[in-house]
Design a protein around this motif. Sequence first.
Motif, mmCIF file in Angstrom:
data_model
loop_
_atom_site.group_PDB
_atom_site.id
_atom_site.type_symbol
_atom_site.label_atom_id
_atom_site.label_comp_id
_atom_site.label_asym_id
_atom_site.label_seq_id
_atom_site.Cartn_x
_atom_site.Cartn_y
_atom_site.Cartn_z
ATOM 1 N N LEU A 1 0.828 -1.215 0.000
ATOM 2 C CA LEU A 1 0.000 0.000 0.000
ATOM 3 C C LEU A 1 0.857 1.258 0.000
ATOM 4 C CD1 LEU A 1 -2.692 -1.024 2.659
ATOM 5 C CD2 LEU A 1 -2.877 -1.166 0.167
ATOM 6 N N ALA A 2 2.135 1.129 0.365
ATOM 7 C CA ALA A 2 3.022 2.291 0.390
ATOM 8 C C ALA A 2 3.216 2.889 -0.989
ATOM 9 C CB ALA A 2 4.382 1.910 0.987
ATOM 10 N N SER A 3 3.018 2.114 -2.052
ATOM 11 C CA SER A 3 3.232 2.617 -3.415
ATOM 12 C C SER A 3 2.012 3.336 -3.980
ATOM 13 C CB SER A 3 3.608 1.457 -4.344
ATOM 14 O OG SER A 3 2.546 0.522 -4.446
ATOM 15 N N TYR A 4 0.908 3.388 -3.249
ATOM 16 C CA TYR A 4 -0.334 3.973 -3.767
ATOM 17 C C TYR A 4 -0.232 5.455 -4.147
ATOM 18 C CZ TYR A 4 -3.558 0.034 -3.287
ATOM 19 O OH TYR A 4 -4.210 -1.148 -3.455
ATOM 20 N N PRO A 5 0.497 6.295 -3.383
ATOM 21 C CA PRO A 5 0.497 7.722 -3.736
ATOM 22 C C PRO A 5 0.914 8.002 -5.179
ATOM 23 C CG PRO A 5 1.424 7.442 -1.556
ATOM 24 C CD PRO A 5 1.219 6.070 -2.118
ATOM 25 N N TYR A 6 1.828 7.215 -5.723
ATOM 26 C CA TYR A 6 2.268 7.462 -7.095
ATOM 27 C C TYR A 6 1.166 7.166 -8.106
ATOM 28 C CZ TYR A 6 6.626 8.897 -9.265
ATOM 29 O OH TYR A 6 7.612 9.640 -9.863
ATOM 30 N N TRP B 1 -4.231 15.394 -6.287
ATOM 31 C CA TRP B 1 -3.768 16.657 -5.708
ATOM 32 C C TRP B 1 -2.829 17.433 -6.636
ATOM 33 C CZ3 TRP B 1 -2.233 11.844 -4.012
ATOM 34 C CH2 TRP B 1 -0.888 11.542 -4.070
ATOM 35 N N SER B 2 -2.666 16.988 -7.876
ATOM 36 C CA SER B 2 -1.782 17.710 -8.798
ATOM 37 C C SER B 2 -2.271 19.132 -9.094
ATOM 38 C CB SER B 2 -1.604 16.918 -10.095
ATOM 39 O OG SER B 2 -2.826 16.744 -10.770
ATOM 40 N N PRO B 3 -3.588 19.395 -9.217
ATOM 41 C CA PRO B 3 -4.011 20.782 -9.418
ATOM 42 C C PRO B 3 -3.642 21.695 -8.255
ATOM 43 C CG PRO B 3 -5.776 19.268 -10.012
ATOM 44 C CD PRO B 3 -4.733 18.462 -9.311
ATOM 45 N N ILE B 4 -3.628 21.169 -7.027
ATOM 46 C CA ILE B 4 -3.271 21.971 -5.853
ATOM 47 C C ILE B 4 -1.797 22.356 -5.918
ATOM 48 C CG2 ILE B 4 -3.120 21.979 -3.341
ATOM 49 C CD1 ILE B 4 -5.452 20.004 -3.303
ATOM 50 N N VAL B 5 -0.945 21.380 -6.252
ATOM 51 C CA VAL B 5 0.491 21.651 -6.365
ATOM 52 C C VAL B 5 0.759 22.683 -7.453
ATOM 53 C CG1 VAL B 5 2.741 20.618 -6.906
ATOM 54 C CG2 VAL B 5 1.097 19.366 -5.503
ATOM 55 N N PHE C 1 4.907 7.709 3.428
ATOM 56 C CA PHE C 1 5.298 9.117 3.491
ATOM 57 C C PHE C 1 6.361 9.440 2.439
ATOM 58 C CE2 PHE C 1 8.571 12.042 5.122
ATOM 59 C CZ PHE C 1 7.841 13.220 5.170
ATOM 60 N N LEU C 2 7.388 8.594 2.319
ATOM 61 C CA LEU C 2 8.447 8.851 1.339
ATOM 62 C C LEU C 2 7.907 8.819 -0.087
ATOM 63 C CD1 LEU C 2 11.558 6.878 2.689
ATOM 64 C CD2 LEU C 2 11.153 9.350 2.720
ATOM 65 N N VAL C 3 7.042 7.854 -0.397
ATOM 66 C CA VAL C 3 6.468 7.771 -1.748
ATOM 67 C C VAL C 3 5.544 8.953 -2.008
ATOM 68 C CG1 VAL C 3 5.050 6.386 -3.303
ATOM 69 C CG2 VAL C 3 6.705 5.263 -1.805
ATOM 70 N N LEU C 4 4.802 9.387 -0.982
ATOM 71 C CA LEU C 4 3.945 10.569 -1.129
ATOM 72 C C LEU C 4 4.787 11.797 -1.466
ATOM 73 C CD1 LEU C 4 1.158 11.955 -0.820
ATOM 74 C CD2 LEU C 4 1.681 12.227 1.608
ATOM 75 N N MET C 5 5.934 11.950 -0.795
ATOM 76 C CA MET C 5 6.825 13.062 -1.100
ATOM 77 C C MET C 5 7.346 12.970 -2.537
ATOM 78 S SD MET C 5 6.903 14.998 1.622
ATOM 79 C CE MET C 5 5.154 14.572 1.665
ATOM 80 N N CYS C 6 7.719 11.767 -2.965
ATOM 81 C CA CYS C 6 8.228 11.580 -4.337
ATOM 82 C C CYS C 6 7.151 11.916 -5.364
ATOM 83 C CB CYS C 6 8.689 10.138 -4.530
ATOM 84 S SG CYS C 6 10.220 9.718 -3.697
ATOM 85 N N ALA C 7 5.913 11.469 -5.119
ATOM 86 C CA ALA C 7 4.824 11.730 -6.059
ATOM 87 C C ALA C 7 4.532 13.222 -6.160
ATOM 88 C CB ALA C 7 3.568 10.973 -5.627
ATOM 89 N N THR C 8 4.545 13.910 -5.026
ATOM 90 C CA THR C 8 4.296 15.350 -5.037
ATOM 91 C C THR C 8 5.435 16.097 -5.717
ATOM 92 O OG1 THR C 8 3.114 15.085 -2.937
ATOM 93 C CG2 THR C 8 3.704 17.319 -3.584
ATOM 94 N N PHE D 1 -3.749 -1.885 -6.800
ATOM 95 C CA PHE D 1 -4.742 -2.237 -5.783
ATOM 96 C C PHE D 1 -4.971 -3.742 -5.648
ATOM 97 C CE2 PHE D 1 -8.016 -2.757 -9.066
ATOM 98 C CZ PHE D 1 -8.894 -3.653 -8.468
ATOM 99 N N PRO D 2 -4.861 -4.587 -6.715
ATOM 100 C CA PRO D 2 -5.110 -6.022 -6.496
ATOM 101 C C PRO D 2 -3.991 -6.711 -5.710
ATOM 102 C CG PRO D 2 -5.335 -5.426 -8.830
ATOM 103 C CD PRO D 2 -4.650 -4.302 -8.139
ATOM 104 N N ARG D 3 -2.786 -6.121 -5.687
ATOM 105 C CA ARG D 3 -1.649 -6.823 -5.090
ATOM 106 C C ARG D 3 -1.852 -7.085 -3.601
ATOM 107 N NH1 ARG D 3 3.958 -5.431 -7.613
ATOM 108 N NH2 ARG D 3 2.575 -6.046 -9.316
#
Length: 585
Positions: free
Chosen positions: A139-144, A150-154, A211-218, A480-482
């Motif tokens: 589930l840690a990979s979900y943010p990417y 949230w791309s419009p906010i950034v 958290f780290l993946v969320l930072m990378c995605a943002t 999501f299926p993983r």
Amino acid sequence: MGARSRRAKSPTTQNGSSPERSHSRAANGSGSCANKNKMNKNVELLRRNISTDSSSSGAVTANLMSRDKFSLDDPVPTPRSPGTNNHGFFDLPKQDQKNFGLLVLLYFLQGVPMGLATGSVPFLLKNHMSYGEIGIFSLASYPYSLKLLWSPIVDALWSPKVGRRKSWILPIQLLSGVGMLWLGSTVEGMMEATGKTGGTTIWGFTGWWFFLVLMCATQDIAVDGWALTLLSPSNISYASTAQTVGLTAGQFLSYTVFLAFYSKDFANRWFRSSPLNHGLMSLGGYLTFWGWAYIVVTIGLGLIKKEEKTKNEDGIWDVYKIMWGVLKLKNIQTIIIVHLIAKIGFQANDGVTNLKLLDKGFGTENLALTVLIDFPFEIGLGYYAGKWSQQFTPMRLWCWGFMGRLLAAVLAQITVAIFPAGGVTSWYLLVVIAEHIFSTFTNTVMFVAVSAFHARIADPVIGGTYMTLLATVCNLGGTFPRFFVLRLVDYFTSATCTPPATPPKTSPSFTQPFSCANQHEKELCIAGGGTCDMTRDGYYIVNIICVALGVATFALFIRPKVLQLQSLPLRAWRLAASPSSSLKY
């Protein structure tokens, strides 16, 4: 790249718009307005590819008005996009070369934690956790896969003093660096204690990587936007090259290279005359090094690199409205369903096969060697996949890749089943490498084909939003299926721990058989001198179920639908039926 929508409020050029907004609008095709009528008018202009603030638009307008029979009722010809140069990298202007290097560096930094979270760490966790717990970690990979939300906010909220992109990149990289420093100092102990009595829960361990993946995605959203203006318009194609080179290199370093140097067997075989009980590199040391690297690069970026000053603009909700309009299209709803179920058939192969090989004793050094050999094949075969996507219709090629990927899942199960009882041999290593190359190749064929289809159907007026939406759903279908697949492997696995004939004097000790299906129970069994005998391997059952579902859904729904969708005219994928129509929300 993230979706963007802009209102031209900060006149920084002669025409009343900043160079970045002019290019962003041309690239993504989305505009905004103060009310619905004004928005429809602006979108109507964009639908005809009329750029009201570009220099090329001025030339077209002047040409039209100079004609004797000029009329506002005449159809407006489409202005050409800036031409692309075909020269090599060393022929680029010095400034473009420097900015290209900066983009590669920023994308490379994203790839480092991504390669760990999605590649190396799940394999390292196999020694400490069950398949179900590794499923939670996935589930840690979900943010990417969800960054579109949230791309419009950034893209819309930033400080003019710091810079439109640096307002996000600088704090995000600092947070990532600090997070890796903290995780580097505790990760080894956390992995050992996760799931144990008094230790960190798997959810807590997963939270740090989330958290780290969320930072990378943002950060990726901000860097994608910056890439549009760091390079000159005629050399903008090098932005995707920088992304490919940077991300691939970062993930390759943190996955293949790290796994090899982490393995004590690899180090003892190739680098040491006397064997030791550890590799050349530890996960904590690797995270600590890159945590400091993040901080140093961030400080240098803040002090050295200047960003063009612009003013804040509105437009967040306009992009969300456009996304909602796209989602209401019936054809989009159909392709979303296809994307969400298409990868179920190969989830057991993608998420469990390599873990099962490690469980049987394949070794991380052999796995790293397999991926290392596969890498050049992936690049080379990907080139031919790109050529085939030009010769054949994209979704027909995608269907071929789909069938090949189902076959690869069957071959993977056979490969695991014939694991030599005496350990890895040369012939078996070659079998694993061949199976891995075939599986990766079919995956590449599907990716290239579906990317070509997305590019074909995307409405150029809102290209950025459209493409990012499709890419997000496609990625989500593979993530999501993983979680459920890994949990099912544990559910269907049956193993019994047989107590030793003579109980050990030290704990843990036991005299009655018990289940040792998950990793924690297996460790207790071995520590107490018992023998864990597997009577049913859940991997085989889950893989058969996945392949069966893949064959059924492909034959009954996916293949007919994608071929039907491919035959539709382009107007079926547009928000309005004709250029004169307005958007409906």
